[in-house]
Design a protein around this motif. Sequence first.
Motif, PDB file in Angstrom:
ATOM      1  N   GLU A 188      30.207  -4.573  -0.042  1.00 38.78           N
ATOM      2  CA  GLU A 188      30.334  -3.498   0.944  1.00 38.78           C
ATOM      3  C   GLU A 188      29.077  -3.396   1.808  1.00 38.78           C
ATOM      4  N   THR A 228      32.708  -2.801   4.188  1.00 43.04           N
ATOM      5  CA  THR A 228      33.824  -3.501   4.820  1.00 43.04           C
ATOM      6  C   THR A 228      34.640  -2.462   5.596  1.00 43.04           C
ATOM      7  N   GLN A 281      40.819  -4.685   0.844  1.00 52.60           N
ATOM      8  CA  GLN A 281      40.397  -5.928   1.480  1.00 52.60           C
ATOM      9  C   GLN A 281      41.560  -6.744   2.035  1.00 52.60           C
TER      10      GLN A 281
END
Length: 235
Positions: free
Chosen positions: A41, A43, A185
Amino acid sequence: MLDVLVIAPHPDDAELGMGGAILKMLADGWKVGVLDLTSGEPTPHGTPELRKQETAAATEILGLTWRENLGLPNRSLEPTLENRAKLAGVIRQQRPRWLFAPYWVDAHPDHTAATKLVDDARFWAKLSKTDQPGQIELQGERHHPERIYNYYCVHLKQAATPAFILDISDHWEQKLASIRAYESQFITGRPTEPPTFLDQLRDEAAYWGKTIGVKYGEPFHCREPIGMSGFGALI
């Protein structure tokens, strides 16, 4: 003590690159661990807390023997002496026979840095007399993994030429489930029209499977020669 230590730049790289191999080794009774080097991270749709939850879910799906995070900085990962010593300490602690690292050609700087870091830490893990003046002291007894194998989880459009391909047909669905655990993700904010990202992963696995006459496969490479004790395991 592990049989295999998979080193991943970010949580989800191990699942993407060799989730099937991990499941296959665990099914054979091997002790398999994953060391994530960074949090992965920031993201676009993730947070550190959410990524930890997703990693825990993926870990449970895989049934890993051991998993930790080295806590190095995401997006600015570097193979420094300090980071090399940290990773060498983990290698000495877990004492794996084999290491798995990302393929060394990639567009993602964290991935190429991770591979360099694994190469260097493997060498440092075998050093003696690190408690001498001027030396960076390493924790644990010296240990040298026999091989580093490289899995493909690349951000570069290239035609890979792997050293070998592993049949993961029996473990594809469970691998896919471990990847789906990283919803922030691979699902949230991604296009929903086919082919989706997960569709493309399936197609890639099917392509590698087709090259060896099975349903799904995972490619691997190695900088060192790969030895064989016989032909019984060849497809």
